[in-house]
Write a protein that holds these residues in place. Structure first.
Motif, short mmCIF file in Angstrom:
data_model
loop_
_atom_site.label_atom_id
_atom_site.label_comp_id
_atom_site.label_asym_id
_atom_site.label_seq_id
_atom_site.Cartn_x
_atom_site.Cartn_y
_atom_site.Cartn_z
N ASP A 1 0.78 -1.27 0.09
CA ASP A 1 -0.14 0.08 -0.07
C ASP A 1 0.97 1.30 0.03
OD1 ASP A 1 -2.27 -1.63 0.11
OD2 ASP A 1 -2.66 -1.36 2.15
N THR A 2 1.92 1.15 0.59
CA THR A 2 2.94 2.41 0.87
C THR A 2 3.58 2.68 -0.63
OG1 THR A 2 3.53 2.29 3.04
CG2 THR A 2 5.29 3.16 1.51
N LYS A 3 3.69 1.40 -1.50
CA LYS A 3 4.11 1.71 -2.70
C LYS A 3 2.97 2.66 -3.60
CE LYS A 3 6.90 -2.27 -2.75
NZ LYS A 3 7.11 -3.94 -3.48
N LYS A 4 2.05 2.26 -3.39
CA LYS A 4 0.64 2.52 -4.29
C LYS A 4 0.71 4.24 -3.99
CE LYS A 4 -1.51 -1.81 -4.57
NZ LYS A 4 -2.47 -2.77 -3.91
N ILE A 5 0.39 4.53 -2.54
CA ILE A 5 0.14 5.89 -2.12
C ILE A 5 1.45 6.40 -1.77
CG2 ILE A 5 -2.03 4.83 -1.41
CD1 ILE A 5 -1.21 5.53 1.51
N GLY A 6 2.44 6.31 -1.94
CA GLY A 6 3.61 6.83 -1.38
C GLY A 6 3.62 7.78 0.03
N LEU A 7 2.98 6.94 1.14
CA LEU A 7 2.78 7.56 2.40
C LEU A 7 3.30 6.51 3.25
CD1 LEU A 7 -0.47 9.38 2.42
CD2 LEU A 7 1.82 10.50 2.03
N GLU A 8 3.68 6.95 4.44
CA GLU A 8 4.27 5.98 5.45
C GLU A 8 2.72 5.36 6.09
OE1 GLU A 8 5.89 6.70 9.80
OE2 GLU A 8 7.15 7.47 8.22
N ILE A 9 2.89 4.15 6.44
CA ILE A 9 1.78 3.35 7.12
C ILE A 9 2.30 2.69 8.37
CG2 ILE A 9 -0.29 1.69 6.77
CD1 ILE A 9 0.17 2.26 3.98
N GLY A 10 1.62 2.63 9.42
CA GLY A 10 2.14 2.02 10.52
C GLY A 10 1.09 1.60 11.55
N PHE A 11 1.51 1.07 12.47
CA PHE A 11 0.54 0.66 13.79
C PHE A 11 1.40 0.04 15.06
CE2 PHE A 11 0.80 -3.25 10.93
CZ PHE A 11 1.25 -4.25 11.65
N ASN A 12 0.89 0.12 16.19
CA ASN A 12 1.44 -0.08 17.49
C ASN A 12 1.40 -1.62 17.48
OD1 ASN A 12 1.80 2.66 18.09
ND2 ASN A 12 0.01 2.60 19.56
N LEU A 13 2.45 -2.09 18.08
CA LEU A 13 2.66 -3.64 18.46
C LEU A 13 2.32 -3.56 19.93
CD1 LEU A 13 5.91 -4.41 16.51
CD2 LEU A 13 3.67 -5.08 15.98
N CYS A 14 0.98 -4.48 20.16
CA CYS A 14 0.63 -4.70 21.28
C CYS A 14 0.38 -6.25 21.72
CB CYS A 14 -0.88 -3.85 21.65
SG CYS A 14 -0.80 -2.17 21.37
N THR A 15 0.66 -6.49 23.03
CA THR A 15 0.44 -7.54 23.47
C THR A 15 -1.25 -8.18 23.33
OG1 THR A 15 0.25 -7.27 25.88
CG2 THR A 15 2.46 -8.10 24.97
N LYS A 16 -1.53 -9.46 23.05
CA LYS A 16 -3.00 -9.61 23.08
C LYS A 16 -3.41 -10.17 24.38
CE LYS A 16 -5.97 -12.38 20.24
NZ LYS A 16 -5.99 -13.42 18.99
N ASP A 17 -4.15 -9.38 25.24
CA ASP A 17 -4.82 -9.68 26.43
C ASP A 17 -3.34 -9.63 27.44
OD1 ASP A 17 -7.32 -9.47 25.53
OD2 ASP A 17 -7.29 -11.51 24.93
N THR A 18 -3.30 -11.03 27.97
CA THR A 18 -2.33 -11.25 28.88
C THR A 18 -1.19 -12.03 28.41
OG1 THR A 18 -3.41 -13.01 30.16
CG2 THR A 18 -3.55 -10.88 30.84
N THR A 19 -1.51 -12.43 26.94
CA THR A 19 -0.17 -13.56 26.44
C THR A 19 0.86 -12.58 25.91
OG1 THR A 19 -1.26 -13.18 24.22
CG2 THR A 19 -2.25 -14.89 25.94
N ASP A 20 1.84 -13.51 25.27
CA ASP A 20 3.03 -12.60 24.70
C ASP A 20 2.86 -12.66 23.14
OD1 ASP A 20 4.34 -12.21 26.93
OD2 ASP A 20 5.17 -14.18 26.88
N GLU A 21 1.63 -12.95 22.39
CA GLU A 21 1.50 -12.79 21.14
C GLU A 21 0.99 -11.19 20.97
OE1 GLU A 21 -2.14 -14.12 18.16
OE2 GLU A 21 -1.33 -15.87 19.51
N LEU A 22 1.72 -10.71 19.76
CA LEU A 22 1.32 -9.35 19.28
C LEU A 22 0.37 -9.39 18.58
CD1 LEU A 22 5.29 -8.30 18.87
CD2 LEU A 22 3.52 -7.83 20.90
N GLN A 23 -0.16 -8.16 18.40
CA GLN A 23 -1.43 -7.58 17.58
C GLN A 23 -1.27 -6.30 17.18
OE1 GLN A 23 -5.08 -8.31 19.72
NE2 GLN A 23 -4.63 -6.40 21.17
N ASP A 24 -1.99 -5.82 16.31
CA ASP A 24 -1.86 -4.36 15.67
C ASP A 24 -2.90 -3.56 16.20
OD1 ASP A 24 -3.37 -6.12 14.00
OD2 ASP A 24 -3.56 -4.55 12.60
#
Length: 184
Positions: free
Chosen positions: A24-47
């Motif tokens: 998508d960044t290639k198409k629109i030429g803009l930075e795209i991002g998100f925070n990486l957060c743990t999922k509830d009390t696990t060590d699995e990451l979500q956006d």
């Protein structure tokens, strides 16, 4: 396949979102991002808290997680900007501030189609180290953003010296403070 980032798990579905954001960044030429957060009390990451364009900059970016999880990192893309950025997956010195503060910084490069994660080696962030990185950004990276007279040979040579110095300092900081993981 999931990837281990220190004690956290980066699931394949988040890696696929990162790859989609690079496209998508290639198409629109803009930075795209998100925070990486743990999922509830696990060590699995979500956006969480997705951003596009200037809202992804350090000034417009919103830290934290909407879920009950812990904010442990950031992902963002580097777009290709002619004459300014090749859009590679190497973090800028400014990116290293966020990487050190939060623990994880993943960068997706629109120019090299790679995802590189910088994982803080220290268990906890140290305020003296954050200040030191900020001082390096002020000294080495910010002058590169000023307008230069690179149309002359002398101006170009001066710019390139500053650029090489900034790259050297960034690479040394990266080596000293972070483990580097290339996401496949």
């Amino acid at each position: 396949m999931s990837t281990k980032l220190n004690s956290y798990i980066l699931p394949d579905k988040i890696i696929q979102k990162m790859r989609a954001d690079i496209e998508d960044t290639k198409k629109i030429g803009l930075e795209i991002g998100f925070n990486l957060c743990t999922k509830d009390t696990t060590d699995e990451l979500q956006d969480e808290r997705r951003c596009v364009g200037s809202s992804c900059s350090l000034k417009g970016w919103k830290p934290g997680c909407e879920s009950k999880g812990k904010h442990v990192g950031i992902f963002h893309t580097h777009p290709i900007i002619p004459k300014i950025s090749m859009g590679d997956s190497s973090p800028s010195m400014t990116d290293l501030i966020g990487a050190y503060q939060y623990g994880i910084m993943c960068v997706g490069g629109a120019g090299d189609n790679k995802i590189q994660c910088s994982i803080r080696k220290d268990k906890e962030a140290d305020i003296k180290t954050i200040r030191s990185i900020r001082a390096d950004v002020e000294m080495y990276e910010k002058p590169l953003k000023r307008k230069h007279h690179i149309t002359t040979r002398k101006g170009y040579d001066a710019y390139m010296v500053k650029h090489r110095d900034a790259q050297y300092v960034r690479n040394k900081l990266h080596e000293r403070l972070f483990n580097i993981i290339d996401i496949q």
